[in-house]
Structures are given as structure tokens and as C-alpha cells.
Design a protein around this motif. Structure first.
Motif, PDB file in Angstrom:
ATOM      1  N   ILE A 181      -3.172   4.950  -2.393  1.00  0.00           N
ATOM      2  CA  ILE A 181      -4.252   5.809  -1.582  1.00  0.00           C
ATOM      3  C   ILE A 181      -3.584   7.253  -1.715  1.00  0.00           C
ATOM      4  O   ILE A 181      -2.545   7.442  -1.449  1.00  0.00           O
ATOM      5  CB  ILE A 181      -4.055   5.284  -0.040  1.00  0.00           C
TER       6      ILE A 181
ATOM      7  N   HIS B  40      -4.587   3.732   7.586  1.00  0.00           N
ATOM      8  CA  HIS B  40      -4.529   2.902   6.289  1.00  0.00           C
ATOM      9  C   HIS B  40      -3.374   1.648   6.293  1.00  0.00           C
ATOM     10  O   HIS B  40      -3.496   0.993   5.591  1.00  0.00           O
ATOM     11  CB  HIS B  40      -4.435   3.523   4.893  1.00  0.00           C
TER      12      HIS B  40
ATOM     13  N   ARG C 233       0.723  -1.278  -0.098  1.00  0.00           N
ATOM     14  CA  ARG C 233      -0.135  -0.036  -0.019  1.00  0.00           C
ATOM     15  C   ARG C 233       0.901   1.214   0.157  1.00  0.00           C
ATOM     16  O   ARG C 233       1.786   1.387   0.928  1.00  0.00           O
ATOM     17  CB  ARG C 233      -0.889   0.141   1.300  1.00  0.00           C
TER      18      ARG C 233
END
Length: 403
Positions: free
Chosen positions: A218, A240, A176
């Protein structure tokens, strides 16, 4: 802080980078382009029976001599095999992929036969024993490792996984990556610009590169040049549970460059923030616990050059993918002057001459703010520190951006 060489910076950024231990199970149809988290074993044998490799006639090689006439006993087709043994002096019509009947050891191709009116088949050319038969398990056998951990699931791998009877696949979780643009002057594409404002374009290019390298992205939007705004964005990134935080702009130490201050204030261990390269000198690297931080320069070309050199290989390591293979050898298309202490990455074009030689032609303009130049470039021409003047035709190293 002294300027760090590019190779040392990359080594330090990649230090300890490894795929996540967390895996996910995906349906076979969604596995394309992802990376296997563990070895994949065959759940069946392929083919599960001796199968014909050609359309023709199943025979005993000892009986199928040139001039022999064999009685047609029946037919074996894919999905509809012949369920009786081959009788003496007989043959069975067979099609590609069909099971070879018991007693047959060879497939005589139909071009070497003649079908007679009285139910006989004439052998016009005797076959070699064992020809045109795929033995059971010749492709793979149950329990065998068909695909190894770390394999990127391309079309061939997905097809093999399906053939091995896997409906689901164990997949390495994508890293991520959170991207944060910083600066009071920035606005999103489509918004009205006020005096002194510009479009925040870098985020979209960096996000595309990150996704292409194998990351989930993101977008944290744009943070104003205030510590509270930067703290709020960092809170979102931590919530996150991202693996990498990429900041764009504000990583230097000017009065309005607050990114480094905000991050070190939250406990980031700063590794370095100056690299001996052009464009891209003010690149920041650090760690906030398990979170890796990469601060890219604000100038578009500088940001993208650094992303290709440092972010792309970092994501590849975290995703379990092979390191990017972008470097090639070429010949210079024109003369270049000697270089100073910083490693240059000159935007340029690539051409192939009539003899098949690859030439790299530097763009006339190299200002790090010019996105038209970067978008047109097919390569970055690498000029090491203190490289002497180079003549057209001499060998150089390039990093290919696009074919």
C-alpha cells in the motif's frame, strides 16, 4: 544510543515474526507463487489403475517367450481401456497411459515385436516380468499428504495439487506493507520540480522488493515534514490493518526529522534507530501494537541496502517463505583498506574467471546517494567491523543482488 551490530538488529527485527493465522481460499489457477496454509491431502489415487508406461503389447510374461506367436485380442488406449480379461496365448495392443487389462502382468515394447499378417504378434525379445507397468497408486494414494504447509507453490507443486484433484487451495494471507515517503523536498516521478526539490524514487524500488518478497503493498504517498501530515498517513496505515509500516527518510533526530517523534507520540515502542553499518546507519525499528515499523534512511542506496538486509527477510517470515538465500563466498577483485567500527556493504560487480572462481569487484564510487552505482551493482561486498586490510584474491562474503 550506541550503534547496534547488524546481526543483532536483524535478530530483533525478526523476533516473533510469523505468518498470519488468517488464510484465504484461492482458485488453483491463481495459486502460483503463493504459500500453502495447511497440508494438502490427495483426493484421489494416481494412477487409479495399473497403467502402461510404454507403447506395446500387454502380455503374460510366462507366455511371451522369444519366438512365441500371440493372437491379437484387442486394443487399450488412454481413456478407452479394453474391458475384457486377456485370453490365453493372446496379447492386447496398448498405449502409454492406458489401463493394463485384467490378466496381463507385463508390457512388451513394440520394438521387440513383429506384427504378422494372420493377426498374430511375434515376440522377438522376451520381456522381464512386470516391465513397463506403473502400478496403481505408485505416484500417490488418496489421503496421503502430497504438499506440506508452508510450501511455496511453484510449477511442480501446482501441477501436483491439480493431479490430486484440488480446484482450490488454502493460502497464507500475504503480509500487508505500507510505504510512506517523507520530506518537503520530494515530488513524484513526472511532476515538475521546483528549487531544491527531488524525485521520490525510493518508494518504487522498496515496493518492488516488498512485492518480490511476497507482500501486498500500500503506497501511502509522500508526507510533508509536519506532524499532522504524518499522523494522517499513520491513520491510513492503521485503517488498512497493515503488518509493516515502512517509512523512508526523516527517522533521525534532526530539526526536520519528525517521523520518530510522530510515531513515539502515537505510542510506538522504539527498539533502536542506529546501526553499525555503512550505508544505512539511521535505521529505525519499533512496534505500535501489532504493527511493525521499519524506518529506512532517505539516501537511495542506504534505503535499498537496508531493505535487502532487514525488510526482505521480515516479509519472508511474515509470508511463511524461506529466508532469503543471497549470501555467497567470493574472492576480492582488488585490494581493500582496513575497516572501522561499522560493517560495510560495498556495491560491486561479480565476475567468473576461466577456472570458475567467483570474483567481487568493488565499485569505484560508494556514495550512498548514487543510484547509477547501485543499479549496476550485482552484489554487496560485506566488510565486517574492524576487518584488516584485504588483498586482491582473498576470500570475502557477498550478498548477491542479481545474477
Amino acid at each position: 544510543m550506541a550503534l547496534m551490530p547488524v546481526d543483532e538488529a536483524l535478530t530483533r527485527i525478526l523476533d516473533g515474526a510469523a505468518p498470519s493465522a488468517n488464510t484465504e481460499i484461492l482458485p488453483l489457477a491463481e495459486g502460483g507463487g503463493r504459500v500453502l496454509a495447511r497440508d494438502l491431502l490427495a483426493l484421489r489415487t494416481q494412477p487409479p489403475f495399473a497403467a502402461s508406461a510404454m507403447d506395446g503389447y500387454a502380455v503374460r510374461a510366462s507366455e511371451a517367450v522369444t519366438g512365441a506367436k500371440l493372437r491379437l485380442q484387442g486394443e487399450s488406449a488412454a481413456g478407452h481401456g479394453f474391458d475384457a480379461p486377456l485370453a490365453p496365448a493372446s496379447t492386447i495392443r496398448i498405449f502409454t497411459g492406458a489401463p493394463v487389462p485384467e490378466g496381463a502382468d507385463t508390457v512388451l515394447i513394440q520394438e521387440d515385436t513383429e506384427r504378422l499378417d494372420d493377426g498374430l504378434v511375434l515376440v522377438m525379445q522376451a520381456p522381464e516380468a512386470g516391465r513397463n507397468i506403473r502400478p496403481a497408486g505408485v505416484d500417490f494414494t488418496e489421503g496421503r499428504t502430497g504438499l506440506a504447509r508452508g510450501r511455496v507453490l511453484d510449477a511442480g507443486a501446482i501441477t501436483l495439487a491439480a493431479a490430486m484433484n484440488h480446484a482450490e487451495l488454502p493460502i497464507i494471507r500475504k503480509p500487508r506493507v505500507a510505504i510512506l515517503a517523507t520530506g518537503d523536498e520530494l515530488r513524484l516521478p513526472g511532476q515538475t520540480l521546483g528549487p531544491g526539490q527531488i524525485i521520490a524514487s525510493n518508494t518504487f524500488g522498496i515496493a518492488a522488493l516488498a512485492r518480490g518478497a511476497g507482500a501486498d503493498v500500500i503506497d501511502l504517498g509522500i508526507a510533508a515534514d509536519r506532524l499532522d501530515a504524518l499522523d494522517e498517513a499513520l491513520d491510513t496505515a492503521l485503517a488498512h490493518e497493515v503488518d509493516v509500516l515502512v517509512t523512508i527518510g526523516g527517522a533521525s533526530v534532526g530539526d526536520h526529522d519528525l517521523v520518530q517523534k510522530a510515531l513515539t507520540g502515537r505510542g510506538m515502542a522504539l527498539d533502536f534507530w542506529k546501526i553499525a553499518m555503512r550505508p544505512g546507519k539511521p535505521l529505525m525499528s519499533g512496534n505500535l501494537g501489532k504493527l511493525r515499523v521499519l524506518g529506512l534512511p532517505g539516501n537511495p542506496a542506504s534505503s535499498l541496502v537496508c531493505a535487502h538486509l532487514f525488510l526482505e527477510p521480515l516479509i519472508a517470515r511474515l509470508a511463511g517463505r524461506p529466508d532469503p538465500d543471497r549470501k555467497r563466498t567470493a574472492r576480492l577483485g582488488n585490494d581493500l583498506p582496513e575497516n572501522d567500527q561499522r560493517q560495510d556493504y560495498l556495491r560491486g560487480d561479480l565476475e567468473i574467471d576461466a577456472e570458475g572462481r567467483l570474483f567481487a569487484i568493488p565499485s569505484a564510487q560508494q556514495d550512498s546517494s548514487l543510484m547509477t552505482v547501485f543499479a549496476d551493482a550485482r552484489c554487496l561486498i560485506i566488510r565486517p567491523p574492524f576487518a584488516p586490510a584485504a588483498r586482491a584474491g582473498s576470500i570475502c562474503e557477498v550478498l548477491v543482488l542479481r545474477p
